[in-house]
Write a protein that holds these residues in place. Structure first.
Motif, PDB file in Angstrom:
ATOM      1  N   GLU A 137       0.829  -1.205   0.000  1.00 38.24           N
ATOM      2  CA  GLU A 137       0.000   0.000   0.000  1.00 38.24           C
ATOM      3  C   GLU A 137       0.865   1.256   0.000  1.00 38.24           C
ATOM      4  OE1 GLU A 137      -2.648  -0.072   3.296  1.00 38.24           O
ATOM      5  OE2 GLU A 137      -3.667  -1.924   2.684  1.00 38.24           O
ATOM      6  N   VAL A 138       1.966   1.213   0.759  1.00 39.64           N
ATOM      7  CA  VAL A 138       2.874   2.360   0.830  1.00 39.64           C
ATOM      8  C   VAL A 138       3.507   2.615  -0.536  1.00 39.64           C
ATOM      9  CG1 VAL A 138       5.019   3.229   1.829  1.00 39.64           C
ATOM     10  CG2 VAL A 138       3.345   2.077   3.286  1.00 39.64           C
ATOM     11  N   TRP A 139       4.030   1.556  -1.175  1.00 32.19           N
ATOM     12  CA  TRP A 139       4.663   1.736  -2.487  1.00 32.19           C
ATOM     13  C   TRP A 139       3.649   2.202  -3.530  1.00 32.19           C
ATOM     14  CZ3 TRP A 139       9.496   2.555  -2.331  1.00 32.19           C
ATOM     15  CH2 TRP A 139      10.333   1.861  -1.451  1.00 32.19           C
ATOM     16  N   ASN A 140       2.398   1.745  -3.400  1.00 30.27           N
ATOM     17  CA  ASN A 140       1.351   2.229  -4.308  1.00 30.27           C
ATOM     18  C   ASN A 140       1.130   3.727  -4.136  1.00 30.27           C
ATOM     19  OD1 ASN A 140       0.871  -0.299  -5.402  1.00 30.27           O
ATOM     20  ND2 ASN A 140      -0.790  -0.783  -3.984  1.00 30.27           N
ATOM     21  N   GLU A 141       1.085   4.173  -2.876  1.00 29.01           N
ATOM     22  CA  GLU A 141       0.904   5.603  -2.594  1.00 29.01           C
ATOM     23  C   GLU A 141       2.066   6.418  -3.163  1.00 29.01           C
ATOM     24  OE1 GLU A 141      -1.444   7.399  -1.061  1.00 29.01           O
ATOM     25  OE2 GLU A 141      -2.800   5.745  -0.572  1.00 29.01           O
ATOM     26  N   ILE A 142       3.267   5.890  -3.029  1.00 23.49           N
ATOM     27  CA  ILE A 142       4.447   6.603  -3.529  1.00 23.49           C
ATOM     28  C   ILE A 142       4.419   6.686  -5.051  1.00 23.49           C
ATOM     29  CG2 ILE A 142       6.962   6.437  -3.797  1.00 23.49           C
ATOM     30  CD1 ILE A 142       7.072   5.415  -0.917  1.00 23.49           C
ATOM     31  N   GLN A 143       4.049   5.592  -5.707  1.00 22.72           N
ATOM     32  CA  GLN A 143       3.985   5.618  -7.167  1.00 22.72           C
ATOM     33  C   GLN A 143       2.901   6.570  -7.663  1.00 22.72           C
ATOM     34  OE1 GLN A 143       3.857   1.593  -8.738  1.00 22.72           O
ATOM     35  NE2 GLN A 143       6.079   1.486  -8.679  1.00 22.72           N
ATOM     36  N   ASN A 144       1.807   6.685  -6.929  1.00 19.24           N
ATOM     37  CA  ASN A 144       0.787   7.669  -7.280  1.00 19.24           C
ATOM     38  C   ASN A 144       1.320   9.088  -7.115  1.00 19.24           C
ATOM     39  OD1 ASN A 144      -1.146   5.730  -7.852  1.00 19.24           O
ATOM     40  ND2 ASN A 144      -1.978   5.730  -5.771  1.00 19.24           N
ATOM     41  N   TRP A 145       2.155   9.276  -6.104  1.00 18.61           N
ATOM     42  CA  TRP A 145       2.722  10.599  -5.835  1.00 18.61           C
ATOM     43  C   TRP A 145       3.685  11.023  -6.945  1.00 18.61           C
ATOM     44  CZ3 TRP A 145       7.485  11.352  -2.317  1.00 18.61           C
ATOM     45  CH2 TRP A 145       7.818  12.724  -2.251  1.00 18.61           C
ATOM     46  N   ILE A 146       4.631  10.150  -7.273  1.00 14.40           N
ATOM     47  CA  ILE A 146       5.649  10.534  -8.255  1.00 14.40           C
ATOM     48  C   ILE A 146       5.206  10.245  -9.685  1.00 14.40           C
ATOM     49  CG2 ILE A 146       7.518  10.241  -6.592  1.00 14.40           C
ATOM     50  CD1 ILE A 146       8.169   7.566  -7.896  1.00 14.40           C
ATOM     51  N   ALA A 147       4.129   9.443  -9.843  1.00 13.22           N
ATOM     52  CA  ALA A 147       3.584   9.105 -11.163  1.00 13.22           C
ATOM     53  C   ALA A 147       4.608   8.396 -12.034  1.00 13.22           C
ATOM     54  CB  ALA A 147       3.053  10.354 -11.858  1.00 13.22           C
ATOM     55  N   ILE A 148       5.354   7.483 -11.432  1.00 15.05           N
ATOM     56  CA  ILE A 148       6.268   6.621 -12.181  1.00 15.05           C
ATOM     57  C   ILE A 148       5.979   5.185 -11.762  1.00 15.05           C
ATOM     58  CG2 ILE A 148       8.662   5.898 -12.497  1.00 15.05           C
ATOM     59  CD1 ILE A 148       9.534   8.729 -12.252  1.00 15.05           C
ATOM     60  N   GLN A 149       5.684   4.333 -12.729  1.00 13.98           N
ATOM     61  CA  GLN A 149       5.430   2.926 -12.451  1.00 13.98           C
ATOM     62  C   GLN A 149       6.727   2.137 -12.661  1.00 13.98           C
ATOM     63  OE1 GLN A 149       2.443   1.859 -11.232  1.00 13.98           O
ATOM     64  NE2 GLN A 149       1.896   4.032 -11.268  1.00 13.98           N
ATOM     65  N   THR A 150       7.103   1.376 -11.664  1.00 16.67           N
ATOM     66  CA  THR A 150       8.326   0.576 -11.754  1.00 16.67           C
ATOM     67  C   THR A 150       8.010  -0.875 -11.406  1.00 16.67           C
ATOM     68  OG1 THR A 150       8.964   0.928  -9.435  1.00 16.67           O
ATOM     69  CG2 THR A 150       9.723   2.551 -11.051  1.00 16.67           C
ATOM     70  N   ALA A 151       8.888  -1.763 -11.846  1.00 17.91           N
ATOM     71  CA  ALA A 151       8.768  -3.160 -11.451  1.00 17.91           C
ATOM     72  C   ALA A 151       9.051  -3.269  -9.955  1.00 17.91           C
ATOM     73  CB  ALA A 151       9.761  -4.011 -12.241  1.00 17.91           C
ATOM     74  N   ARG A 152       8.518  -4.325  -9.325  1.00 22.19           N
ATOM     75  CA  ARG A 152       8.746  -4.532  -7.898  1.00 22.19           C
ATOM     76  C   ARG A 152       9.359  -5.905  -7.656  1.00 22.19           C
ATOM     77  NH1 ARG A 152       3.268  -2.154  -5.011  1.00 22.19           N
ATOM     78  NH2 ARG A 152       3.263  -0.140  -6.096  1.00 22.19           N
ATOM     79  N   ASP A 237       1.709  13.236  -9.110  1.00 20.34           N
ATOM     80  CA  ASP A 237       2.312  13.464 -10.433  1.00 20.34           C
ATOM     81  C   ASP A 237       3.530  14.378 -10.330  1.00 20.34           C
ATOM     82  OD1 ASP A 237       2.502  12.978 -13.094  1.00 20.34           O
ATOM     83  OD2 ASP A 237       1.074  14.518 -13.709  1.00 20.34           O
ATOM     84  N   LEU A 238       4.326  14.175  -9.290  1.00 24.17           N
ATOM     85  CA  LEU A 238       5.439  15.080  -8.979  1.00 24.17           C
ATOM     86  C   LEU A 238       6.475  15.164 -10.104  1.00 24.17           C
ATOM     87  CD1 LEU A 238       7.078  16.852  -6.968  1.00 24.17           C
ATOM     88  CD2 LEU A 238       8.099  14.728  -6.114  1.00 24.17           C
ATOM     89  N   ILE A 239       6.957  14.002 -10.579  1.00 24.76           N
ATOM     90  CA  ILE A 239       8.082  14.012 -11.515  1.00 24.76           C
ATOM     91  C   ILE A 239       7.731  14.716 -12.820  1.00 24.76           C
ATOM     92  CG2 ILE A 239       9.707  12.576 -12.797  1.00 24.76           C
ATOM     93  CD1 ILE A 239      10.093  12.593  -9.741  1.00 24.76           C
ATOM     94  N   SER A 240       6.557  14.416 -13.385  1.00 24.57           N
ATOM     95  CA  SER A 240       6.194  15.061 -14.655  1.00 24.57           C
ATOM     96  C   SER A 240       5.983  16.552 -14.465  1.00 24.57           C
ATOM     97  CB  SER A 240       4.929  14.413 -15.238  1.00 24.57           C
ATOM     98  OG  SER A 240       3.826  14.598 -14.378  1.00 24.57           O
ATOM     99  N   ARG A 241       5.478  16.959 -13.295  1.00 25.40           N
ATOM    100  CA  ARG A 241       5.291  18.393 -13.052  1.00 25.40           C
ATOM    101  C   ARG A 241       6.634  19.100 -12.894  1.00 25.40           C
ATOM    102  NH1 ARG A 241       3.347  19.512  -8.588  1.00 25.40           N
ATOM    103  NH2 ARG A 241       3.139  17.464  -7.622  1.00 25.40           N
ATOM    104  N   ILE A 242       7.618  18.388 -12.329  1.00 25.98           N
ATOM    105  CA  ILE A 242       8.968  18.966 -12.239  1.00 25.98           C
ATOM    106  C   ILE A 242       9.541  19.161 -13.643  1.00 25.98           C
ATOM    107  CG2 ILE A 242      11.357  18.432 -11.598  1.00 25.98           C
ATOM    108  CD1 ILE A 242      10.345  17.309  -8.991  1.00 25.98           C
ATOM    109  N   TRP A 243       9.328  18.150 -14.516  1.00 22.56           N
ATOM    110  CA  TRP A 243       9.838  18.244 -15.880  1.00 22.56           C
ATOM    111  C   TRP A 243       9.232  19.428 -16.629  1.00 22.56           C
ATOM    112  CZ3 TRP A 243      13.995  16.405 -17.833  1.00 22.56           C
ATOM    113  CH2 TRP A 243      14.511  15.173 -17.444  1.00 22.56           C
ATOM    114  N   SER A 244       7.918  19.613 -16.455  1.00 25.53           N
ATOM    115  CA  SER A 244       7.222  20.624 -17.242  1.00 25.53           C
ATOM    116  C   SER A 244       7.232  22.018 -16.620  1.00 25.53           C
ATOM    117  CB  SER A 244       5.772  20.194 -17.471  1.00 25.53           C
ATOM    118  OG  SER A 244       5.090  20.065 -16.229  1.00 25.53           O
TER     119      SER A 244
END
Length: 252
Positions: A137-152, A237-244
């Protein structure tokens, strides 16, 4: 245990770590301490067991060479030393989880071996930090925050590589490393709080605490642009917002 003053955060962590290490030992009155050769089942030294120990350590040395770059990248993470050391111990499988305590010939009952977060699996490094449903659940929350999907991957060193190197941009990579290190440090703290003090926690509250701590850490290390506000930092969506955004990360 009672203390003359309220313990500081790092002192509480030290006490919890000590308690975790010594709690399985049951001193027996009237029994003298003695030496035991842990490489043999009966505790007695034999030449064959010594040879097996030497052979396994040669294998360990070759493994240490292989993971030298991984460990170096951990030590370069922008995070407080206590969190970095925790990550180093985690990746070397040296945290006193229940399975590791049993490997040290510490007797633990079935209830003590059980994960106190899900009560459905014995506690181990990979379960506690990756596969436990509550940790997921924690890793899901983090991936929602940064908006990057990674393998686990199911083992921490592979999980570290997958998460921290999913973006080739160097500054983003440093940010992802600090997120991983901070998350694992908080997971270990919450594990100790639950196991020794019976304190429950929720994934959303842990991630909220993680965002606040990472904001403070990255500001103190100068890795965030001074113009970036916490509301920008803590939103999804932190990472994409940083990029843009013009609010780029500070130079490395």
């Amino acid at each position: 245990m009672k203390w003359r003053r309220e313990l500081r955060e790092r002192e509480v962590e030290a006490v919890n770590s000590l308690t975790s290490f010594i709690s399985p030992y049951m001193p027996t009155a009237g029994t003298n301490d003695g030496w035991t050769w842990r490489a043999s089942l009966d505790g007695k030294y034999i030449t064959n067991s010594a040879y097996a120990v030497i052979k396994s350590r040669r294998s360990e040395q070759s493994n240490q060479i292989a993971d030298a770059s991984l460990m170096a990248s951990v030590w370069q993470t922008l995070a407080p030393m206590k969190a970095v050391v925790n990550a180093w111990r985690l990746l070397r499988n040296r945290l006193p989880t229940c399975d590791n305590l049993r490997k040290r010939n510490i007797n633990l009952g079935d209830e003590e071996l059980e994960c106190k977060q899900c009560y459905s699996h014995n506690e181990s490094i990979s379960h506690l930090f990756i596969s436990c449903p509550k940790t997921q659940e924690v890793w899901n929350e983090i991936q929602n925050w940064i908006a990057i999907q990674t393998a686990r991957p199911s083992w921490p060193d592979a999980h570290w590589e997958s998460f921290s190197h999913c973006c080739k941009e160097k500054k983003i990579g440093k940010l992802l490393k600090s997120i991983w290190v901070g998350c694992c440090w908080l997971l270990w703290k919450k594990r100790n709080d639950k196991r020794f003090e019976g304190k429950d926690w929720e994934s959303k509250s842990l991630v909220a605490e993680l965002k606040a701590r990472l904001w403070s850490w990255n500001k103190s290390f100068g890795s965030l642009n001074n113009e970036m506000e916490f509301t920008f930092w803590s939103s999804n969506d932190l990472i994409s917002r940083i990029w843009s955004s013009h609010l780029a990360l500070a130079p490395v």
